[in-house]
Scaffold this motif. Sequence first.
Motif, PDB file in Angstrom:
ATOM      1  N   VAL A 187      16.693  29.613  54.963  1.00  0.00           N
ATOM      2  CA  VAL A 187      18.033  29.548  55.544  1.00  0.00           C
ATOM      3  C   VAL A 187      19.050  29.285  54.441  1.00  0.00           C
ATOM      4  N   LEU A 188      20.281  29.756  54.633  1.00  0.00           N
ATOM      5  CA  LEU A 188      21.411  29.433  53.760  1.00  0.00           C
ATOM      6  C   LEU A 188      22.322  28.464  54.499  1.00  0.00           C
ATOM      7  N   ALA A 189      22.939  27.537  53.777  1.00  0.00           N
ATOM      8  CA  ALA A 189      23.867  26.581  54.374  1.00  0.00           C
ATOM      9  C   ALA A 189      25.175  26.585  53.594  1.00  0.00           C
ATOM     10  N   ILE A 190      26.272  26.751  54.331  1.00  0.00           N
ATOM     11  CA  ILE A 190      27.607  26.838  53.732  1.00  0.00           C
ATOM     12  C   ILE A 190      28.570  26.024  54.589  1.00  0.00           C
ATOM     13  N   SER A 191      29.466  25.292  53.969  1.00  0.00           N
ATOM     14  CA  SER A 191      30.598  24.719  54.715  1.00  0.00           C
ATOM     15  C   SER A 191      31.862  25.487  54.320  1.00  0.00           C
ATOM     16  N   LEU A 224      31.787  24.651  60.149  1.00  0.00           N
ATOM     17  CA  LEU A 224      33.238  24.855  60.295  1.00  0.00           C
ATOM     18  C   LEU A 224      33.941  23.566  60.705  1.00  0.00           C
ATOM     19  N   ALA A 225      33.466  22.435  60.201  1.00  0.00           N
ATOM     20  CA  ALA A 225      34.066  21.154  60.583  1.00  0.00           C
ATOM     21  C   ALA A 225      35.560  21.110  60.278  1.00  0.00           C
ATOM     22  N   TYR A 226      35.969  21.760  59.185  1.00  0.00           N
ATOM     23  CA  TYR A 226      37.387  21.808  58.815  1.00  0.00           C
ATOM     24  C   TYR A 226      37.976  23.218  59.035  1.00  0.00           C
ATOM     25  N   GLY A 227      37.178  24.100  59.601  1.00  0.00           N
ATOM     26  CA  GLY A 227      37.544  25.507  59.646  1.00  0.00           C
ATOM     27  C   GLY A 227      38.120  25.972  60.960  1.00  0.00           C
ATOM     28  N   ASN A 228      38.046  27.286  61.171  1.00  0.00           N
ATOM     29  CA  ASN A 228      38.574  27.863  62.394  1.00  0.00           C
ATOM     30  C   ASN A 228      37.560  27.703  63.531  1.00  0.00           C
ATOM     31  N   PRO A 229      37.984  27.642  64.784  1.00  0.00           N
ATOM     32  CA  PRO A 229      39.370  27.769  65.238  1.00  0.00           C
ATOM     33  C   PRO A 229      40.151  26.451  65.226  1.00  0.00           C
ATOM     34  N   PHE A 230      39.436  25.334  65.059  1.00  0.00           N
ATOM     35  CA  PHE A 230      40.117  24.028  64.955  1.00  0.00           C
ATOM     36  C   PHE A 230      39.327  23.140  64.013  1.00  0.00           C
ATOM     37  N   PRO A 231      39.963  22.416  63.150  1.00  0.00           N
ATOM     38  CA  PRO A 231      41.403  22.228  62.929  1.00  0.00           C
ATOM     39  C   PRO A 231      42.066  23.373  62.163  1.00  0.00           C
ATOM     40  N   LYS A 236      45.048  30.498  53.469  1.00  0.00           N
ATOM     41  CA  LYS A 236      45.400  31.894  53.717  1.00  0.00           C
ATOM     42  C   LYS A 236      44.186  32.779  53.984  1.00  0.00           C
ATOM     43  N   GLU A 237      42.996  32.201  53.967  1.00  0.00           N
ATOM     44  CA  GLU A 237      41.787  32.999  54.145  1.00  0.00           C
ATOM     45  C   GLU A 237      41.601  33.428  55.599  1.00  0.00           C
ATOM     46  N   GLU A 238      40.853  34.526  55.788  1.00  0.00           N
ATOM     47  CA  GLU A 238      40.601  35.056  57.119  1.00  0.00           C
ATOM     48  C   GLU A 238      39.613  34.159  57.862  1.00  0.00           C
ATOM     49  N   PRO A 239      39.737  34.085  59.199  1.00  0.00           N
ATOM     50  CA  PRO A 239      38.808  33.265  59.973  1.00  0.00           C
ATOM     51  C   PRO A 239      37.425  33.895  60.075  1.00  0.00           C
ATOM     52  N   ILE A 240      36.440  33.048  60.312  1.00  0.00           N
ATOM     53  CA  ILE A 240      35.058  33.483  60.540  1.00  0.00           C
ATOM     54  C   ILE A 240      34.905  33.968  61.979  1.00  0.00           C
ATOM     55  N   HIS A 241      34.102  35.022  62.174  1.00  0.00           N
ATOM     56  CA  HIS A 241      33.691  35.455  63.513  1.00  0.00           C
ATOM     57  C   HIS A 241      32.208  35.181  63.691  1.00  0.00           C
ATOM     58  N   PHE A 242      31.755  35.227  64.934  1.00  0.00           N
ATOM     59  CA  PHE A 242      30.329  35.054  65.205  1.00  0.00           C
ATOM     60  C   PHE A 242      29.641  36.412  65.199  1.00  0.00           C
ATOM     61  N   GLU A 243      28.527  36.492  64.475  1.00  0.00           N
ATOM     62  CA  GLU A 243      27.713  37.701  64.417  1.00  0.00           C
ATOM     63  C   GLU A 243      26.245  37.320  64.407  1.00  0.00           C
ATOM     64  N   ASN A 244      25.387  38.283  64.690  1.00  0.00           N
ATOM     65  CA  ASN A 244      23.945  38.054  64.612  1.00  0.00           C
ATOM     66  C   ASN A 244      23.574  37.590  63.207  1.00  0.00           C
ATOM     67  N   GLY A 245      22.714  36.592  63.128  1.00  0.00           N
ATOM     68  CA  GLY A 245      22.297  36.051  61.846  1.00  0.00           C
ATOM     69  C   GLY A 245      23.105  34.846  61.413  1.00  0.00           C
ATOM     70  N   THR A 247      24.743  31.101  62.414  1.00  0.00           N
ATOM     71  CA  THR A 247      24.825  29.938  63.292  1.00  0.00           C
ATOM     72  C   THR A 247      26.060  29.150  62.859  1.00  0.00           C
ATOM     73  N   LEU A 248      26.984  28.971  63.773  1.00  0.00           N
ATOM     74  CA  LEU A 248      28.238  28.289  63.467  1.00  0.00           C
ATOM     75  C   LEU A 248      28.226  26.889  64.089  1.00  0.00           C
ATOM     76  N   SER A 249      28.824  25.941  63.396  1.00  0.00           N
ATOM     77  CA  SER A 249      28.954  24.597  63.957  1.00  0.00           C
ATOM     78  C   SER A 249      30.402  24.141  63.874  1.00  0.00           C
ATOM     79  N   LEU A 250      30.858  23.534  64.955  1.00  0.00           N
ATOM     80  CA  LEU A 250      32.222  23.013  65.063  1.00  0.00           C
ATOM     81  C   LEU A 250      32.151  21.508  65.299  1.00  0.00           C
ATOM     82  N   SER A 251      33.256  20.839  65.021  1.00  0.00           N
ATOM     83  CA  SER A 251      33.290  19.392  65.176  1.00  0.00           C
ATOM     84  C   SER A 251      34.631  18.963  65.741  1.00  0.00           C
ATOM     85  N   PHE A 252      34.595  17.946  66.589  1.00  0.00           N
ATOM     86  CA  PHE A 252      35.843  17.343  67.072  1.00  0.00           C
ATOM     87  C   PHE A 252      36.351  16.263  66.114  1.00  0.00           C
ATOM     88  N   SER A 253      35.551  15.906  65.106  1.00  0.00           N
ATOM     89  CA  SER A 253      35.934  14.798  64.233  1.00  0.00           C
ATOM     90  C   SER A 253      37.230  15.065  63.493  1.00  0.00           C
TER      91      SER A 253
END
Length: 424
Positions: A187-191, A224-231, A236-245, A247-253
């Motif tokens: 697996v690859l891991a990126i924030s 995507l703790a600091y990423g799109n769609p919130f916060p 100026k970078e483009e937002p991430i979309h969901f695609e096969n392959g 796994t996205l994670s979001l946070s309310f923190s």
Amino acid sequence: MTETMDQKHSTWANRLRENQGIRSLMEDLGKQTGHPDEILLGGGNPAHIPEAEAIFQETFANLAKEPALRALLGDYQAPIGNDHFREIAAEYLSSHFGTSLRKENIAFFNGSQNAYSYLLNLHSGPMADGSFKKILLPIVPEYIGYADQTITEGVFVANTPMVKQTGKNRFQYELNKTSFDLTDIGVLAISRPTNPTGNVINLSDLEWMEERTKKQNIPILIDLAYGNPFPNLIGKEEPIHFENGRTLSLSFSKIGLPGVRLGIVISDEDTIETLSSFAAVGNLAVGNLGVYMMEQLFQKNLLTQLSENILRPFYEAKRNLALALFTDAFQKLGVEYEIHDPMGGFFLWIRFPSLSITNHQLYHLCKDKRLFIVSGHYFFPGLNTDFSHTKECIRLTYCRKEEELARGAQILAEIVASHQAKSE
């Protein structure tokens, strides 16, 4: 730790009892005494923003009046959330991630840190087919909280970054495509934005990696703790979309609710089903408060307004203020420094190329002055090459008040200036 204690615990427990970056960070964050001289530039607490807190207060007050209050306080959720809340999240997030999500694509956890403890172990270590898979961090430095998540030791592999000078006293880490190696990778891991640097990996580099990972059926975890769609602190970078392959994670923190402990995972149905088993064993159930607040925030579409009109302008102003304060303090005292271009998030990643001590020693000297920062050496798990930045960099938050940032800049500059290698 004594030999007796070593023998009483598992190797995993002994590893966790050693010095951890994430434990050090959170203990510093939790042990603040309120002393007027404390300067808390180390932790990841979001700023207290009155306009945001007014939204949260109204949401919380509405829950207290809801007929559902009894269920909120007195009933268990399912391990990854009840179908009702998962359907709400799927509907709301579909438009933001450019696809049609179903509840089977959604899982809730007690924070995204909790989710990653399962995700990283799901894809690494001894596998059912007898192989041993590792976790690739395509660009380090990377999030401090990943390093100690895995039960199996030695599973991280770090790809040494390219360092690009972007201006006077400015630089940026870039994907090193010449050393990108997927041998034995599970697996690859990126924030995105990257914690600690604020780097926002561009979509073309992500797609370049996916051309290779998809051939080997290797998933990519994108935090995507600091990423799109919130916060949505992605500059100026483009937002991430969901695609096969993916796994996205979001946070309310980072929207301002770290105490709620709500993380959201978006993935394929098989991954979500497996995560449900992990969650049942590890937590029994996800907490109620986060998903109940999420329901109101999503249904009223408050997070888009919050992110675009309140959070992004606030943190961009804080970033500019911090850059000005630290730059001024460093230049007045002749400190040699470089700052990674802060493209998103709310941290500064600062390199001191002439530092005559390690960044960990610098952390302790700062702590003696009641200035809390984070030593950068924690952010390179799996890196086996000699890379000077591992000993020369620190991370600090710019979420604090101007007076606190100014005092912190002055103290840090004084300490670094007195511990610079003398030029010949």
